[in-house]
Design a protein around this motif. Structure first.
Motif, mmCIF file in Angstrom:
data_model
loop_
_atom_site.group_PDB
_atom_site.id
_atom_site.type_symbol
_atom_site.label_atom_id
_atom_site.label_comp_id
_atom_site.label_asym_id
_atom_site.label_seq_id
_atom_site.Cartn_x
_atom_site.Cartn_y
_atom_site.Cartn_z
ATOM 1 N N THR A 140 0.841 -1.194 0.000
ATOM 2 C CA THR A 140 0.000 0.000 0.000
ATOM 3 C C THR A 140 0.878 1.245 0.000
ATOM 4 N N ILE A 141 0.415 2.271 -0.700
ATOM 5 C CA ILE A 141 1.076 3.580 -0.668
ATOM 6 C C ILE A 141 0.337 4.486 0.301
ATOM 7 N N GLY A 142 1.105 5.216 1.102
ATOM 8 C CA GLY A 142 0.542 6.207 2.012
ATOM 9 C C GLY A 142 1.050 7.595 1.652
ATOM 10 N N TYR A 143 0.197 8.590 1.790
ATOM 11 C CA TYR A 143 0.602 9.976 1.513
ATOM 12 C C TYR A 143 0.817 10.714 2.824
ATOM 13 N N HIS A 144 1.992 11.346 2.953
ATOM 14 C CA HIS A 144 2.359 12.129 4.139
ATOM 15 C C HIS A 144 2.404 13.608 3.764
ATOM 16 N N ASN A 145 1.710 14.435 4.523
ATOM 17 C CA ASN A 145 1.626 15.861 4.221
ATOM 18 C C ASN A 145 2.689 16.677 4.932
ATOM 19 N N HIS A 146 2.931 17.867 4.388
ATOM 20 C CA HIS A 146 3.619 18.931 5.103
ATOM 21 C C HIS A 146 2.608 20.067 5.283
ATOM 22 N N PHE A 147 2.998 21.321 5.141
ATOM 23 C CA PHE A 147 2.026 22.384 5.418
ATOM 24 C C PHE A 147 1.370 22.955 4.173
ATOM 25 N N ALA A 148 2.042 22.867 3.005
ATOM 26 C CA ALA A 148 1.517 23.509 1.797
ATOM 27 C C ALA A 148 0.186 22.914 1.369
ATOM 28 N N GLU A 149 -0.035 21.640 1.661
ATOM 29 C CA GLU A 149 -1.297 21.000 1.302
ATOM 30 C C GLU A 149 -2.493 21.713 1.932
ATOM 31 N N PHE A 150 -2.269 22.345 3.083
ATOM 32 C CA PHE A 150 -3.361 23.011 3.797
ATOM 33 C C PHE A 150 -3.325 24.527 3.645
ATOM 34 N N SER A 151 -2.146 25.093 3.478
ATOM 35 C CA SER A 151 -2.053 26.553 3.382
ATOM 36 C C SER A 151 -2.458 27.068 2.007
ATOM 37 N N GLN A 152 -2.304 26.250 0.984
ATOM 38 C CA GLN A 152 -2.677 26.662 -0.364
ATOM 39 C C GLN A 152 -4.170 26.411 -0.592
ATOM 40 N N VAL A 153 -4.868 27.427 -1.085
ATOM 41 C CA VAL A 153 -6.319 27.352 -1.298
ATOM 42 C C VAL A 153 -6.618 27.832 -2.721
ATOM 43 N N PHE A 154 -7.442 27.069 -3.441
ATOM 44 C CA PHE A 154 -7.815 27.405 -4.807
ATOM 45 C C PHE A 154 -9.334 27.370 -4.932
ATOM 46 N N ASP A 155 -9.915 28.498 -5.291
ATOM 47 C CA ASP A 155 -11.368 28.604 -5.431
ATOM 48 C C ASP A 155 -12.082 28.104 -4.178
ATOM 49 N N GLY A 156 -11.532 28.469 -3.029
ATOM 50 C CA GLY A 156 -12.165 28.134 -1.763
ATOM 51 C C GLY A 156 -11.901 26.731 -1.250
ATOM 52 N N ARG A 157 -11.095 25.971 -1.967
ATOM 53 C CA ARG A 157 -10.796 24.598 -1.538
ATOM 54 C C ARG A 157 -9.313 24.459 -1.209
#
Length: 273
Positions: A140-157
């Motif tokens: 299985t592949i797992g995705y690990h986040n840093h901060f850009a995944e949450f700080s970047q917002v596009f069209d409200g998402r």
């Protein structure tokens, strides 16, 4: 809340019925393990931790030695933090994961890949290729986040929502709750929203002020409310302590972190808190 897999034994320590087994991220002990692999694993297990997520050790020692050392210390291998098995390196990375006995391979996209929706889509192609390659091996592949995944917002998402929409559904999540907070998210809400897709969580603590400069502290001494975060309903199988950029002794910090998490009743290990 779904029950965790019975990896690493039942544990003790007065933990609640929903408590997850507690592991250490290999980066935390990397310097010690590169000097003495078996000794470092023994010290982790003696504190009460039940597992280890490998990082940098397979490259140093080979997967077989790491697997044997973990087993000798009574530690389960929760996962391997290693690049996505895509492109020319795919078979080599998958061979190593299978020899190691790691069920899940976890990695991240680069910060700049979250600069636009088009860049997210391009980056996800690599992750989805890895998911297909891993599935063919029963991994299985797992995705690990840093901060850009949450700080970047596009069209409200949030970029993270776009990422999840594009990822192969076989890709599970290792949530780094500290970096999620640094990106402006509520980690408890994210875990609840992820549901069963959230399988692993990185637990670190600090002032939660600067992604570049924060110095980590033992769990419980920083800004994170781990009792609230880890009580959120989710599919987590493992709690994984990762302490980076410490200014105190690594194993003292790991012991204090263990006692805090097991004492809260949200995590479990082999030694009473």
């Amino acid at each position: 809340m779904s029950a965790p897999e019975t990896i690493g034994g039942p544990g003790i320590g007065g933990a609640g019925a929903d408590a997850r087994p507690l592991a250490v991220m290999g980066y935390t002990i990397l310097e010690h393990a590169l000097a003495d692999l078996e000794g470092a694993f023994d010290r982790v297990a003696a504190i009460g931790y039940l597992g280890v997520e490998t990082y940098g050790l397979v490259e140093a020692y080979g997967p077989e030695r790491v697997r044997v050392a973990a087993a000798a210390s009574g530690l389960a291998i929760t996962s391997a933090h290693t690049p996505f098995p895509a492109g020319e390196a795919a078979e080599r990375l998958l061979d190593a994961a299978q020899a190691l006995g790691a069920p899940t391979l976890v990695w991240s996209m680069e910060r700049e890949e979250f600069d636009s929706p088009d860049r997210i889509r391009a980056g996800v192609e690599r992750v989805n290729e890895a998911a297909e390659n891993a599935a063919a091996r029963g991994l299985t592949i797992g995705y690990h986040n840093h901060f850009a995944e949450f700080s970047q917002v596009f069209d409200g998402r949030q970029a993270y929502d776009l990422l999840l929409d594009l990822l192969d559904p076989r890709v599970v999540v290792e949530l780094d709750a500290y970096w999620a907070r640094m990106g402006g998210a509520d980690p408890a809400e994210v875990l609840t929203r992820l549901g069963d897709r959230a399988r692993l969580v990185h637990i670190k603590d600090g002032p939660a002020v600067s992604y570049e400069d924060d110095v980590m502290v033992p769990i419980g001494d920083g800004a994170m409310d781990w009792g609230r975060i880890l009580s959120a309903p989710s599919g987590l199988r493992w709690h994984i302590v990762e302490l980076e950029r410490l200014s105190v002794d690594t194993f003292d910090a790991l012991e204090q972190s263990y006692r805090h998490l097991v004492g809260l009743g949200v995590s479990r290990g082999s030694v009473a808190a």
